[in-house]
Design a protein around this motif. Structure first.
Motif, PDB file in Angstrom:
ATOM      1  N   GLY A  60      83.690  -0.941 -10.785  1.00 17.28           N
ATOM      2  CA  GLY A  60      84.368  -1.602 -11.888  1.00 17.28           C
ATOM      3  C   GLY A  60      84.202  -3.110 -11.944  1.00 17.28           C
ATOM      4  O   GLY A  60      84.859  -3.776 -12.736  1.00 17.28           O
ATOM      5  N   GLU A  61      83.317  -3.661 -11.138  1.00 15.83           N
ATOM      6  CA  GLU A  61      83.087  -5.104 -11.126  1.00 15.83           C
ATOM      7  C   GLU A  61      81.840  -5.449 -11.936  1.00 15.83           C
ATOM      8  O   GLU A  61      81.033  -4.586 -12.261  1.00 15.83           O
ATOM      9  CB  GLU A  61      82.917  -5.603  -9.686  1.00 15.83           C
ATOM     10  N   ALA A  62      81.662  -6.727 -12.208  1.00 20.86           N
ATOM     11  CA  ALA A  62      80.491  -7.196 -12.957  1.00 20.86           C
ATOM     12  C   ALA A  62      79.244  -7.136 -12.075  1.00 20.86           C
ATOM     13  O   ALA A  62      79.307  -7.361 -10.863  1.00 20.86           O
ATOM     14  CB  ALA A  62      80.713  -8.632 -13.437  1.00 20.86           C
ATOM     15  N   ARG A  63      78.116  -6.830 -12.702  1.00 17.62           N
ATOM     16  CA  ARG A  63      76.841  -6.779 -11.985  1.00 17.62           C
ATOM     17  C   ARG A  63      76.484  -8.161 -11.441  1.00 17.62           C
ATOM     18  O   ARG A  63      76.667  -9.165 -12.115  1.00 17.62           O
ATOM     19  CB  ARG A  63      75.723  -6.285 -12.891  1.00 17.62           C
ATOM     20  N   LYS A  64      75.942  -8.186 -10.235  1.00 19.11           N
ATOM     21  CA  LYS A  64      75.490  -9.436  -9.614  1.00 19.11           C
ATOM     22  C   LYS A  64      74.029  -9.670  -9.987  1.00 19.11           C
ATOM     23  O   LYS A  64      73.286  -8.740 -10.289  1.00 19.11           O
ATOM     24  CB  LYS A  64      75.623  -9.366  -8.095  1.00 19.11           C
ATOM     25  N   LYS A  65      73.613 -10.929  -9.941  1.00 19.88           N
ATOM     26  CA  LYS A  65      72.237 -11.272 -10.287  1.00 19.88           C
ATOM     27  C   LYS A  65      71.271 -11.012  -9.148  1.00 19.88           C
ATOM     28  O   LYS A  65      70.090 -10.791  -9.376  1.00 19.88           O
ATOM     29  CB  LYS A  65      72.146 -12.733 -10.707  1.00 19.88           C
ATOM     30  N   ALA A  66      71.759 -11.067  -7.904  1.00 13.41           N
ATOM     31  CA  ALA A  66      70.829 -10.943  -6.778  1.00 13.41           C
ATOM     32  C   ALA A  66      71.511 -10.358  -5.544  1.00 13.41           C
ATOM     33  O   ALA A  66      72.713 -10.512  -5.348  1.00 13.41           O
ATOM     34  CB  ALA A  66      70.247 -12.307  -6.427  1.00 13.41           C
ATOM     35  N   PHE A  67      70.700  -9.696  -4.746  1.00 12.61           N
ATOM     36  CA  PHE A  67      71.085  -9.226  -3.422  1.00 12.61           C
ATOM     37  C   PHE A  67      70.147  -9.941  -2.457  1.00 12.61           C
ATOM     38  O   PHE A  67      68.931  -9.781  -2.541  1.00 12.61           O
ATOM     39  CB  PHE A  67      70.907  -7.716  -3.329  1.00 12.61           C
ATOM     40  N   VAL A  68      70.693 -10.746  -1.565  1.00 11.86           N
ATOM     41  CA  VAL A  68      69.877 -11.578  -0.674  1.00 11.86           C
ATOM     42  C   VAL A  68      70.124 -11.161   0.771  1.00 11.86           C
ATOM     43  O   VAL A  68      71.271 -11.049   1.204  1.00 11.86           O
ATOM     44  CB  VAL A  68      70.219 -13.075  -0.858  1.00 11.86           C
ATOM     45  N   PHE A  69      69.032 -10.938   1.492  1.00 15.60           N
ATOM     46  CA  PHE A  69      69.106 -10.650   2.920  1.00 15.60           C
ATOM     47  C   PHE A  69      68.916 -11.949   3.683  1.00 15.60           C
ATOM     48  O   PHE A  69      67.902 -12.642   3.505  1.00 15.60           O
ATOM     49  CB  PHE A  69      68.021  -9.654   3.336  1.00 15.60           C
ATOM     50  N   CYS A  70      69.880 -12.284   4.515  1.00 13.85           N
ATOM     51  CA  CYS A  70      69.793 -13.439   5.411  1.00 13.85           C
ATOM     52  C   CYS A  70      69.395 -12.901   6.777  1.00 13.85           C
ATOM     53  O   CYS A  70      70.190 -12.233   7.442  1.00 13.85           O
ATOM     54  CB  CYS A  70      71.141 -14.158   5.478  1.00 13.85           C
ATOM     55  N   MET A  71      68.166 -13.174   7.178  1.00 14.63           N
ATOM     56  CA  MET A  71      67.639 -12.656   8.440  1.00 14.63           C
ATOM     57  C   MET A  71      67.764 -13.728   9.512  1.00 14.63           C
ATOM     58  O   MET A  71      67.210 -14.821   9.373  1.00 14.63           O
ATOM     59  CB  MET A  71      66.180 -12.240   8.268  1.00 14.63           C
ATOM     60  N   VAL A  72      68.499 -13.422  10.583  1.00 14.12           N
ATOM     61  CA  VAL A  72      68.749 -14.367  11.666  1.00 14.12           C
ATOM     62  C   VAL A  72      68.109 -13.821  12.937  1.00 14.12           C
ATOM     63  O   VAL A  72      68.461 -12.719  13.384  1.00 14.12           O
ATOM     64  CB  VAL A  72      70.265 -14.563  11.890  1.00 14.12           C
ATOM     65  N   GLU A  73      67.185 -14.585  13.490  1.00 17.98           N
ATOM     66  CA  GLU A  73      66.546 -14.147  14.732  1.00 17.98           C
ATOM     67  C   GLU A  73      67.545 -14.180  15.879  1.00 17.98           C
ATOM     68  O   GLU A  73      68.392 -15.070  15.966  1.00 17.98           O
ATOM     69  CB  GLU A  73      65.321 -15.009  15.040  1.00 17.98           C
TER      70      GLU A  73
END
Length: 135
Positions: free
Chosen positions: A66-79
């Motif tokens: 029921g929420e508004a669509r987001k513009k992006a899904f971002v993966f933050c990769m931490v070594e």
């Protein structure tokens, strides 16, 4: 920082729950630890852990909740090791579409398991004898 959403998968009716690492105004940020945050390392990680399925489930799941669509899904990769290099990645449109297809096929399989009560494993034997010396 984490946010929980619950929803029904619209095709199967299965109840789902997801926990977002970080939700910003227009995007979802998912933090992952890895051994290699390079583009090649991310590709390997994404394929091994089906990140395209996670992307599709979270992006669509927010709308189904029921929420508004987001513009992006971002993966933050931490070594995991010093100097703890960090990189940010998004998936291509074709990868996102593949993720949706795999997700829906998987959800259909889960629905069949609920309906039949049969949850298949690696084989149908109660005990499987293994020979460790295959070389």
């Amino acid at each position: 920082v984490e946010k929980v959403y619950q929803f029904e998968h619209p095709i199967t009716g299965i109840s789902c729950k997801m926990i977002l690492d970080k939700e910003l105004d227009d995007l979802i940020l998912e933090v992952k630890t890895c051994t290699d945050a390079s583009p090649k390392g991310f590709r390997n990680f994404a394929n091994r852990y089906f990140l395209s399925v996670q992307d599709s489930m979270y992006m669509d799941g927010i709308v189904w909740a029921g929420e508004a669509r987001k513009k992006a899904f971002v993966f933050c990769m931490v070594e995991k090791t010093y100097p703890y290099h960090v990189e940010y990645y998004t998936l291509s449109a074709s990868d996102k579409n593949d993720g949706r297809r795999i997700r829906d096929e998987s959800m259909d399989g889960i629905k069949k398991c609920y309906e039949t009560g049969i949850w298949p494993g690696y084989n149908n034997n109660p005990i499987t004898e293994i020979n460790l010396n295959l070389w």
